[in-house]
Design an enzyme around this catalytic site. Structure first.
Site, PDB file in Angstrom:
ATOM      1  N   THR A  47       0.697  -1.259   0.129  1.00  0.00           N
ATOM      2  CA  THR A  47       0.018   0.036  -0.169  1.00  0.00           C
ATOM      3  C   THR A  47       0.874   1.300  -0.186  1.00  0.00           C
ATOM      4  OG1 THR A  47      -1.395   1.453   1.334  1.00  0.00           O
ATOM      5  CG2 THR A  47      -0.056  -0.289   2.383  1.00  0.00           C
TER       6      THR A  47
ATOM      7  N   TYR B 283      -2.039  -0.165  10.020  1.00  0.00           N
ATOM      8  CA  TYR B 283      -2.356  -0.755   8.621  1.00  0.00           C
ATOM      9  C   TYR B 283      -0.979  -0.607   7.762  1.00  0.00           C
ATOM     10  CZ  TYR B 283      -3.829  -1.371   3.844  1.00  0.00           C
ATOM     11  OH  TYR B 283      -3.708  -1.888   2.565  1.00  0.00           O
TER      12      TYR B 283
HETATM   13  N1  UFG Z   1     -12.529  10.842   3.247  1.00  0.00           N
HETATM   14  C1  UFG Z   1     -13.413  11.718   3.735  1.00  0.00           C
HETATM   15  N2  UFG Z   1     -14.654  11.317   4.108  1.00  0.00           N
HETATM   16  C2  UFG Z   1     -14.879   9.977   4.207  1.00  0.00           C
HETATM   17  C3  UFG Z   1     -13.997   9.114   3.511  1.00  0.00           C
HETATM   18  C4  UFG Z   1     -12.603   9.658   3.041  1.00  0.00           C
HETATM   19  O1  UFG Z   1     -13.263  13.014   3.607  1.00  0.00           O
HETATM   20  O2  UFG Z   1     -16.214   9.691   4.270  1.00  0.00           O
HETATM   21  C5  UFG Z   1     -11.215  11.243   2.603  1.00  0.00           C
HETATM   22  C6  UFG Z   1     -10.169  10.858   3.585  1.00  0.00           C
HETATM   23  O3  UFG Z   1      -9.776  11.816   4.699  1.00  0.00           O
HETATM   24  C7  UFG Z   1      -8.969  10.828   2.805  1.00  0.00           C
HETATM   25  C8  UFG Z   1      -9.609  10.246   1.282  1.00  0.00           C
HETATM   26  O4  UFG Z   1     -11.169  10.747   1.716  1.00  0.00           O
HETATM   27  O5  UFG Z   1      -8.330  12.300   2.315  1.00  0.00           O
HETATM   28  C9  UFG Z   1      -9.498   9.103   0.990  1.00  0.00           C
HETATM   29  O6  UFG Z   1      -9.772   8.219   2.204  1.00  0.00           O
HETATM   30  P1  UFG Z   1     -10.109   6.515   1.836  1.00  0.00           P
HETATM   31  O7  UFG Z   1     -10.643   6.342   3.297  1.00  0.00           O
HETATM   32  O8  UFG Z   1     -11.048   6.439   0.643  1.00  0.00           O
HETATM   33  O9  UFG Z   1      -8.703   6.139   1.497  1.00  0.00           O
HETATM   34  P2  UFG Z   1      -7.396   6.127   2.308  1.00  0.00           P
HETATM   35  O10 UFG Z   1      -6.528   7.322   1.759  1.00  0.00           O
HETATM   36  O11 UFG Z   1      -7.486   6.582   3.664  1.00  0.00           O
HETATM   37  O12 UFG Z   1      -6.898   4.851   2.296  1.00  0.00           O
HETATM   38  C10 UFG Z   1      -7.077   3.834   1.027  1.00  0.00           C
HETATM   39  C11 UFG Z   1      -6.999   2.602   1.430  1.00  0.00           C
HETATM   40  C12 UFG Z   1      -5.929   2.007   1.874  1.00  0.00           C
HETATM   41  C13 UFG Z   1      -4.597   2.281   0.991  1.00  0.00           C
HETATM   42  C14 UFG Z   1      -4.680   3.595   0.801  1.00  0.00           C
HETATM   43  C15 UFG Z   1      -3.621   3.915  -0.322  1.00  0.00           C
HETATM   44  O13 UFG Z   1      -8.029   2.224   2.300  1.00  0.00           O
HETATM   45  O14 UFG Z   1      -5.880   0.442   2.131  1.00  0.00           O
HETATM   46  O15 UFG Z   1      -5.738   3.889   0.153  1.00  0.00           O
HETATM   47  O16 UFG Z   1      -3.442   5.370  -0.475  1.00  0.00           O
HETATM   48  F1  UFG Z   1      -3.756   2.008   1.617  1.00  0.00           F
END
Ligand code: UFG
Length: 359
Positions: free
Chosen positions: A140, A167
């Site tokens: 990741t 993670y």
């Molecule tokens: N976000 C919001 N509101 C929400 C959900 C997410 O504002 O309801 C924002 C988060 O703060 C972040 C962005 O949207 O800025 C993306 O969040 P995600 O939860 O979609 O994804 P993450 O970047 O946290 O993590 C994902 C996967 C991981 C992986 C990662 C790699 O969950 O498994 O991408 O970049 F490792």
């Protein structure tokens, strides 16, 4: 063609079949890879999954493309895994079986270390002991953490890793196990893919020409932005939130590199060819499109493809979230000749929305 000749041709094709094990195959990304692999009869596929987050009807839908072996087994059952691998003859393992929620990893880190690191270490050990020579590992981009001076052309594989959540650390430790194990076992080679933000669903058009995904993200407690936004558009959630608008980004919200799951899956098929060439070394590849979208841009795209102006609140930053994650994908493009087909935020959002709508 005589009976004898066709028999010979059949047995030659059986000999040339590649035996592939996919752990976590009932899950989101692996089901998209399996779908693509099933379209090529030279691949003999086995899925191993404990159905803790995957679904048996995903297996059934996959089997409607072509039959394959499904093994209901938990990676934490070390003896069973060892016996299973010893009694099989796998050429390559794609290891997807893992937990993936950043937030959950902070509240329950041991769940992540036990499954993502301990069980992976056992799998690698069993693979080497049973003569498996190729291993493809799902890692990741989270393990880059908050990069201070982000290179203009995105995050490359040589940057230092600095995970800011368990993670990411659980995945980084598994990467190290793989690297050290391959150093000590010269005929065991690996490809590590560091995924950026995987999203969207199966690009499949029904007989009426409508986008009608058969596979998609089904995780019950999924917190991923595009899934949450599509559920908000469908009224499954009455609202959603933007986590932080005070980041140093174009509009203050977090920026990510969203890659369509079918493009991510096709990179894994490229990894088969890459590892088939014995002169290619074990290596790490970032995989994303190389461009970022902010949370606000994603929400506005989802509103436009769904035609629904759903409620969005502002909230503070979420723990463990870096501000920006954008891939430099030049290595995978150069060394695996990988080319994306669905580099289109609207299509990513539309396919996620249609998948959610069909549930
Ligand atoms: N976000 C919001 N509101 C929400 C959900 C997410 O504002 O309801 C924002 C988060 O703060 C972040 C962005 O949207 O800025 C993306 O969040 P995600 O939860 O979609 O994804 P993450 O970047 O946290 O993590 C994902 C996967 C991981 C992986 C990662 C790699 O969950 O498994 O991408 O970049 F490792």
């Amino acid at each position: 063609m005589g009976k004898r000749e066709s028999k010979i041709i059949k047995s030659i094709s059986e000999v040339n079949q590649m035996n592939i094990l996919i752990t976590g195959g009932a899950g989101y990304i692996a089901s998209h890879l399996t779908k693509q692999l099933l379209e090529d009869s030279t691949y003999n596929i086995t899925i191993l999954d404990n159905l803790s987050t995957g679904y048996i009807d995903t297996i059934t839908t996959l089997k409607s493309i072509r039959d394959f072996e499904f093994v209901d087994m938990d990676l934490k059952e070390f003896d069973k895994i060892s016996n299973f691998l010893k009694s099989s003859n796998f050429d390559i393992i794609f290891h997807f079986g893992a937990y993936i929620l950043v937030e959950e990893s902070i509240s329950n880190p041991l769940k992540y270390y036990m499954n993502n690191t301990v069980n992976t270490t056992n799998l690698i050990n069993c693979a080497i002991n049973s003569g498996v020579k190729k291993f493809v590992f799902s890692s990741t981009a989270t393990l880059y953490g908050d990069v201070e001076n982000i290179p203009k052309d995105g995050l490359n594989e040589d940057l230092p890793t600095n995970p800011i959540n368990p993670y990411g650390t659980s995945k980084l430790m598994s990467e190290q196990v793989l690297i050290d194990s391959a150093k000590a076992n010269s005929d065991f080679r690996f490809v590590i893919f560091r995924y950026f933000n995987v999203a969207g669903a199966d690009i499949y058009y029904n007989e009426n020409g409508e986008l009608s995904p058969r596979f998609g993200q089904r995780l019950k407690n999924a917190t991923h932005l595009i899934k949450v936004a599509s559920q908000s558009a469908l009224g499954i959630r009455d609202k959603m939130a933007i986590f932080g608008d005070d980041y140093d980004t174009i509009d203050g919200s977090g920026v990510r590199d969203y890659i369509h799951v079918d493009d991510l899956a096709s990179a894994h098929i490229k990894a088969i060819d890459y590892l088939d060439n014995i002169s290619n070394p074990s290596d790490i590849f970032n995989i994303g499109y190389g461009k970022g979208f902010s949370v606000k841009e994603v929400i506005s795209t989802m509103k436009s493809v769904s035609g629904v102006d759903f409620r969005v609140d502002m909230e503070g930053r979420r723990d463990g979230d870096p501000a920006i994650l954008i891939a430099n994908n030049s290595k995978i493009k150069a060394k695996m000749s990988w080319q994306p087909k669905y580099d289109d935020l609207e299509l990513i959002c539309k396919s996620a929305y249609e998948w959610e709508r069909s549930r």
